[in-house]
Design a protein around this motif. Structure first.
Motif, PDB file in Angstrom:
ATOM      1  N   GLN A 102      47.733  39.026  43.506  1.00  0.00           N
ATOM      2  CA  GLN A 102      48.650  40.091  43.901  1.00  0.00           C
ATOM      3  C   GLN A 102      48.904  41.001  42.697  1.00  0.00           C
ATOM      4  O   GLN A 102      48.709  40.595  41.546  1.00  0.00           O
ATOM      5  CB  GLN A 102      49.978  39.501  44.387  1.00  0.00           C
ATOM      6  CG  GLN A 102      49.836  38.542  45.547  1.00  0.00           C
ATOM      7  CD  GLN A 102      49.188  39.189  46.756  1.00  0.00           C
ATOM      8  OE1 GLN A 102      49.520  40.315  47.104  1.00  0.00           O
ATOM      9  NE2 GLN A 102      48.245  38.492  47.373  1.00  0.00           N
ATOM     10  N   VAL A 103      49.378  42.206  42.956  1.00  0.00           N
ATOM     11  CA  VAL A 103      49.713  43.141  41.889  1.00  0.00           C
ATOM     12  C   VAL A 103      50.778  42.501  40.997  1.00  0.00           C
ATOM     13  O   VAL A 103      51.762  41.953  41.481  1.00  0.00           O
ATOM     14  CB  VAL A 103      50.237  44.472  42.474  1.00  0.00           C
ATOM     15  CG1 VAL A 103      50.712  45.394  41.364  1.00  0.00           C
ATOM     16  CG2 VAL A 103      49.164  45.149  43.299  1.00  0.00           C
ATOM     17  N   GLY A 104      50.543  42.520  39.694  1.00  0.00           N
ATOM     18  CA  GLY A 104      51.490  41.971  38.728  1.00  0.00           C
ATOM     19  C   GLY A 104      51.310  40.500  38.434  1.00  0.00           C
ATOM     20  O   GLY A 104      51.959  39.968  37.525  1.00  0.00           O
ATOM     21  N   GLN A 105      50.425  39.816  39.152  1.00  0.00           N
ATOM     22  CA  GLN A 105      50.199  38.389  38.916  1.00  0.00           C
ATOM     23  C   GLN A 105      49.505  38.181  37.577  1.00  0.00           C
ATOM     24  O   GLN A 105      48.564  38.879  37.231  1.00  0.00           O
ATOM     25  CB  GLN A 105      49.347  37.793  40.041  1.00  0.00           C
ATOM     26  CG  GLN A 105      49.076  36.314  39.878  1.00  0.00           C
ATOM     27  CD  GLN A 105      48.270  35.753  41.042  1.00  0.00           C
ATOM     28  OE1 GLN A 105      48.184  36.345  42.100  1.00  0.00           O
ATOM     29  NE2 GLN A 105      47.669  34.597  40.820  1.00  0.00           N
ATOM     30  N   GLU A 106      49.960  37.186  36.812  1.00  0.00           N
ATOM     31  CA  GLU A 106      49.356  36.872  35.521  1.00  0.00           C
ATOM     32  C   GLU A 106      48.014  36.181  35.754  1.00  0.00           C
ATOM     33  O   GLU A 106      47.934  35.200  36.491  1.00  0.00           O
ATOM     34  CB  GLU A 106      50.277  35.976  34.712  1.00  0.00           C
ATOM     35  CG  GLU A 106      49.878  35.834  33.275  1.00  0.00           C
ATOM     36  CD  GLU A 106      50.954  35.159  32.430  1.00  0.00           C
ATOM     37  OE1 GLU A 106      50.650  34.859  31.279  1.00  0.00           O
ATOM     38  OE2 GLU A 106      52.073  34.933  32.915  1.00  0.00           O
ATOM     39  N   ARG A 120      47.784  41.088  33.480  1.00  0.00           N
ATOM     40  CA  ARG A 120      48.281  41.081  34.852  1.00  0.00           C
ATOM     41  C   ARG A 120      47.364  41.892  35.756  1.00  0.00           C
ATOM     42  O   ARG A 120      46.771  42.881  35.322  1.00  0.00           O
ATOM     43  CB  ARG A 120      49.696  41.633  34.918  1.00  0.00           C
ATOM     44  CG  ARG A 120      50.667  40.808  34.074  1.00  0.00           C
ATOM     45  CD  ARG A 120      52.100  41.133  34.378  1.00  0.00           C
ATOM     46  NE  ARG A 120      53.011  40.373  33.543  1.00  0.00           N
ATOM     47  CZ  ARG A 120      53.416  39.137  33.801  1.00  0.00           C
ATOM     48  NH1 ARG A 120      52.996  38.524  34.866  1.00  0.00           N
ATOM     49  NH2 ARG A 120      54.258  38.524  32.995  1.00  0.00           N
ATOM     50  N   ALA A 121      47.270  41.467  36.996  1.00  0.00           N
ATOM     51  CA  ALA A 121      46.463  42.189  37.982  1.00  0.00           C
ATOM     52  C   ALA A 121      47.133  43.539  38.259  1.00  0.00           C
ATOM     53  O   ALA A 121      48.339  43.599  38.478  1.00  0.00           O
ATOM     54  CB  ALA A 121      46.346  41.384  39.262  1.00  0.00           C
ATOM     55  N   THR A 122      46.348  44.604  38.218  1.00  0.00           N
ATOM     56  CA  THR A 122      46.879  45.938  38.485  1.00  0.00           C
ATOM     57  C   THR A 122      46.744  46.306  39.953  1.00  0.00           C
ATOM     58  O   THR A 122      47.394  47.237  40.413  1.00  0.00           O
ATOM     59  CB  THR A 122      46.156  46.984  37.618  1.00  0.00           C
ATOM     60  OG1 THR A 122      44.745  46.842  37.820  1.00  0.00           O
ATOM     61  CG2 THR A 122      46.481  46.785  36.148  1.00  0.00           C
ATOM     62  N   ILE A 127      39.406  37.422  43.218  1.00  0.00           N
ATOM     63  CA  ILE A 127      38.593  37.319  42.011  1.00  0.00           C
ATOM     64  C   ILE A 127      37.145  37.068  42.425  1.00  0.00           C
ATOM     65  O   ILE A 127      36.837  36.044  43.016  1.00  0.00           O
ATOM     66  CB  ILE A 127      39.081  36.183  41.087  1.00  0.00           C
ATOM     67  CG1 ILE A 127      40.540  36.377  40.682  1.00  0.00           C
ATOM     68  CG2 ILE A 127      38.174  36.035  39.870  1.00  0.00           C
ATOM     69  CD1 ILE A 127      40.793  37.533  39.747  1.00  0.00           C
ATOM     70  N   ALA A 128      36.275  38.044  42.149  1.00  0.00           N
ATOM     71  CA  ALA A 128      34.859  37.915  42.487  1.00  0.00           C
ATOM     72  C   ALA A 128      34.066  37.344  41.313  1.00  0.00           C
ATOM     73  O   ALA A 128      33.075  36.644  41.516  1.00  0.00           O
ATOM     74  CB  ALA A 128      34.275  39.267  42.888  1.00  0.00           C
TER      75      ALA A 128
END
Length: 148
Positions: A102-106, A120-122, A127-128
Motif C-alpha cells: 500500500q502507499v506509505g508501507q515500509e 516506503r512505497a509511493t 512486488i514483481a
C-alpha cells in the motif's frame, strides 16, 4: 575529503531543513547549496541537434490516438547508503515478491552514517521483482523494487 564523504554531505543536505552546507576539513573546503528553482541535472550533457527542416504533420483527432501505456512502476532509494531488505540481520524481509503493498508501507531501509531511512512505497501495487541485493550500496534514485 573522499567521494563517499561528499555523498554523505549531499544526502545530509537533502534531508535537512537548510539550503546551504559548508564544511572545511584538512585544508579542503566544500560548499553545497540547494536552490529553490528546479534546474538541469549536472550529469546531463547538452547534445547538438542537426538542423532539420520541419515536415508538415496532420493532427489526428484526440479520440483516435491509442492510450499511452504507463511507465514501469518502481520504488527507488530515497538517499545514498546501504540497502537492507529486513529490519535486522536474520529477520524476515519487509516484503517479498508477489506481496501486495500500500502507499506509505515500509518496504526496506537505507543506512547512511548509522542512520536508517525507511524506504516506503509511493504507489500501491504488487512486488514483481526485487532489483537489488540486501547489503548493496545504492544511490538516491536507484530502482529497488518493480511493481506489477
Amino acid at each position: 575529503m573522499d567521494l563517499s564523504h561528499v555523498r554523505r554531505l549531499i544526502d545530509l543536505l537533502a534531508h535537512a531543513p537548510v539550503t546551504e552546507l559548508e564544511v572545511e576539513e584538512g585544508g579542503c573546503r566544500i560548499r553545497i547549496t540547494r536552490g529553490g528553482a528546479p534546474s538541469a541535472s549536472p550529469a546531463m550533457a547538452l547534445v547538438p541537434v542537426a538542423d532539420v527542416s520541419p515536415m508538415p504533420v496532420e493532427a489526428a483527432p484526440a479520440a483516435a490516438q491509442p492510450p499511452v501505456a504507463p511507465a514501469e512502476t518502481v520504488i527507488t532509494a530515497p538517499s545514498y547508503g546501504v540497502f537492507h531488505l529486513s529490519p535486522s540481520p536474520g529477520a524476515a524481509p519487509f516484503v517479498t515478491v508477489g506481496q501486495a503493498v500500500q502507499v506509505g508501507q515500509e518496504v526496506g531501509l537505507v543506512e547512511a552514517m548509522k542512520v536508517f531511512n525507511a524506504v516506503r512505497a509511493t504507489v500501491a501495487g504488487e512486488i514483481a521483482a526485487v532489483l537489488v541485493e540486501d547489503g548493496m550500496e545504492v544511490e538516491a534514485g536507484t530502482p529497488l523494487f518493480r511493481l506489477a
